[in-house]
Design an enzyme around this catalytic site. Structure first.
Site, PDB file in Angstrom:
ATOM      1  N   ARG A 171      -1.818  23.860  13.440  1.00 14.92           N
ATOM      2  CA  ARG A 171      -1.579  23.729  11.994  1.00 14.92           C
ATOM      3  C   ARG A 171      -0.153  24.173  11.695  1.00 14.92           C
ATOM      4  NH1 ARG A 171      -3.575  20.628   8.760  1.00 14.92           N
ATOM      5  NH2 ARG A 171      -5.651  21.197   9.504  1.00 14.92           N
ATOM      6  N   GLN A 222      -9.518  12.404  13.967  1.00 14.83           N
ATOM      7  CA  GLN A 222      -8.431  12.268  12.992  1.00 14.83           C
ATOM      8  C   GLN A 222      -7.080  12.488  13.681  1.00 14.83           C
ATOM      9  OE1 GLN A 222      -8.270  12.519   9.193  1.00 14.83           O
ATOM     10  NE2 GLN A 222      -6.860  14.193   8.805  1.00 14.83           N
ATOM     11  N   ARG A 225      -2.113  14.998  19.841  1.00 12.86           N
ATOM     12  CA  ARG A 225      -1.888  16.392  19.429  1.00 12.86           C
ATOM     13  C   ARG A 225      -2.885  17.359  20.050  1.00 12.86           C
ATOM     14  NH1 ARG A 225      -3.822  17.122  13.092  1.00 12.86           N
ATOM     15  NH2 ARG A 225      -5.908  16.247  13.300  1.00 12.86           N
ATOM     16  N   HIS A 234       4.461  14.531  12.622  1.00 11.47           N
ATOM     17  CA  HIS A 234       3.856  15.227  11.466  1.00 11.47           C
ATOM     18  C   HIS A 234       4.579  16.554  11.204  1.00 11.47           C
ATOM     19  CE1 HIS A 234       0.879  16.825   8.768  1.00 11.47           C
ATOM     20  NE2 HIS A 234      -0.002  15.878   9.020  1.00 11.47           N
ATOM     21  N   ASP A 286      -0.332  13.347  -1.137  1.00 11.20           N
ATOM     22  CA  ASP A 286      -0.610  12.733   0.164  1.00 11.20           C
ATOM     23  C   ASP A 286      -0.274  11.255   0.040  1.00 11.20           C
ATOM     24  OD1 ASP A 286      -1.492  12.132   2.682  1.00 11.20           O
ATOM     25  OD2 ASP A 286      -3.572  12.819   2.374  1.00 11.20           O
ATOM     26  N   GLU A 308       6.910  13.241   7.125  1.00 11.26           N
ATOM     27  CA  GLU A 308       6.409  12.755   8.404  1.00 11.26           C
ATOM     28  C   GLU A 308       6.907  11.339   8.666  1.00 11.26           C
ATOM     29  OE1 GLU A 308       2.114  13.136   7.984  1.00 11.26           O
ATOM     30  OE2 GLU A 308       2.370  14.837   6.659  1.00 11.26           O
TER      31      GLU A 308
HETATM   32  C1  BG6 Z   1      -1.390  14.023   6.666  1.00 17.73           C
HETATM   33  C2  BG6 Z   1      -2.397  13.092   6.059  1.00 17.73           C
HETATM   34  O1  BG6 Z   1      -0.519  13.314   7.469  1.00 17.73           O
HETATM   35  O2  BG6 Z   1      -2.080  14.991   7.442  1.00 17.73           O
HETATM   36  C3  BG6 Z   1      -3.376  13.886   5.229  1.00 17.73           C
HETATM   37  O3  BG6 Z   1      -1.741  12.118   5.254  1.00 17.73           O
HETATM   38  C4  BG6 Z   1      -4.018  14.978   6.066  1.00 17.73           C
HETATM   39  O4  BG6 Z   1      -4.365  13.019   4.703  1.00 17.73           O
HETATM   40  C5  BG6 Z   1      -2.937  15.821   6.697  1.00 17.73           C
HETATM   41  O5  BG6 Z   1      -4.839  15.770   5.245  1.00 17.73           O
HETATM   42  C6  BG6 Z   1      -3.458  16.933   7.599  1.00 17.73           C
HETATM   43  O6  BG6 Z   1      -4.324  16.426   8.566  1.00 17.73           O
HETATM   44  P1  BG6 Z   1      -5.070  17.381   9.571  1.00 17.73           P
HETATM   45  O7  BG6 Z   1      -5.974  16.518  10.398  1.00 17.73           O
HETATM   46  O8  BG6 Z   1      -4.013  18.046  10.401  1.00 17.73           O
HETATM   47  O9  BG6 Z   1      -5.818  18.378   8.725  1.00 17.73           O
END
Ligand code: BG6
Length: 297
Positions: free
Chosen positions: A56, A80, A85, A167, A211, A273
């Site tokens: 994070r 997701q 990653r 990201h 977002d 990003e």
């Molecule tokens: C962003 C997305 O790139 O990443 C968001 O557009 C998302 O929708 C965010 O909430 C964080 O994603 P994650 O999977 O790291 O919680």
């Protein structure tokens, strides 16, 4: 240039003091400091750095899918933001250019290369995404800034479709004083408003959960600039990455993200990003995708 490779991470320090640290897990850049030792990236206090979860903060690498894509058969089963990653990358080595002048060490730079391929990918990810590929991710630290670039090659016989995104969690002092320029007159998908397509007028300010997937009208080499209180905090130039996601979770979303700490940390970060995530990039057998960003301050 000083390099160390231990504890599942690689770090480098330039003679002038700038530094970068990359976890092998995800090839995630977890720290980037200027010569005065000021951290340029935001990293959650609760970020897991032990490989149990995507990091994070810093710069996680999104591949081969951005978010989730339930209607895209080839990536529908992936977690997701894909597997990059969450995968253990290999450190492939470094190349550095040392300054030739000891009195002027300010032109030194160092490039760290990381690799991931279908040959080194874990069995679980391979089962979900059975394509033959190789990826090289290069992190280049210089006195001017930080560049991160990815080359993904289709080494198989079958074409595949993918998305890729850097990201990047930029560290700022006060989100209410931030303005983002370079996205004027650009179309974007508003993910907090039913994925509607909208058009940006003027600069971007953040006043709530944000977002958005922008496809900047100006093209990659025109910088996206983050200003704070009117002065430039960061400037991001893209190479062959057509989209820019702008993300800030704000109060409620941050409260719901377990590894987001401190909870008011959203005031100190903005994700800018660079990627190619609106639509899909098709890589035919033997084709490669090559995209990069350079962040300066
Ligand atoms: C962003 C997305 O790139 O990443 C968001 O557009 C998302 O929708 C965010 O909430 C964080 O994603 P994650 O999977 O790291 O919680």
């Amino acid at each position: 240039v000083n390099i160390s490779h231990a504890n599942s991470r690689v770090s480098a320090v330039l003679p002038t003091g700038e530094s970068v640290e990359v976890l092998l897990f995800g090839a995630t850049v977890i720290s980037w400091k200027d010569r005065a030792g000021n951290e340029k990236l935001w990293l959650s206090d609760a970020a897991k750095l032990d490989g149990s979860k995507a990091v994070r903060g810093g710069i996680p690498l999104v591949f081969p899918v951005f978010g989730t894509a339930p209607n895209h058969a080839a990536t529908a089963q992936l977690p997701q933001h894909g597997f990059a990653r969450n995968s253990k990358w290999e450190f492939l080595g470094k190349s550095s250019s040392e300054s030739t002048s000891s009195t002027n060490p300010s032109d030194a730079s160092i490039k760290l290369d990381f690799g991931l391929s279908s040959a080194t990918l874990d069995e679980k990810s391979k089962a979900l995404w059975p394509y033959t590929f190789s990826a090289i991710y290069s992190v280049t630290l210089s006195t001017d800034g930080l560049s991160t670039g990815i080359v993904i090659t289709n080494d198989g016989k079958e074409a595949f479709e993918c998305q890729v995104l850097l990201h990047t969690y930029l560290r700022i002092n006060d989100i209410t004083k931030v303005e983002v320029t370079g996205l004027e007159d650009s179309e974007y998908i508003d993910k907090v408003d039913g994925a509607k397509t909208k058009s940006q007028s003027g600069t971007v300010t953040i006043t709530g959960e944000t977002d958005r997937v922008y496809t900047p009208a100006k093209g990659p080499s025109s910088p996206i600039v983050v200003t704070e209180d009117g002065s430039t905090a960061f400037s991001v130039v893209r190479d062959n990455l057509k989209d820019v996601v702008v993300w800030n979770p704000w109060t409620e979303k941050a409260a719901g993200i377990g590894d987001f700490e401190p909870k008011d940390g959203f005031k100190n970060m903005i994700c800018i990003e660079a990627g190619s995530v609106s639509g899909w990039t098709t890589l035919e057998a033997g084709d490669a995708l090559d995209g990069a960003q350079t962040i300066s301050y």
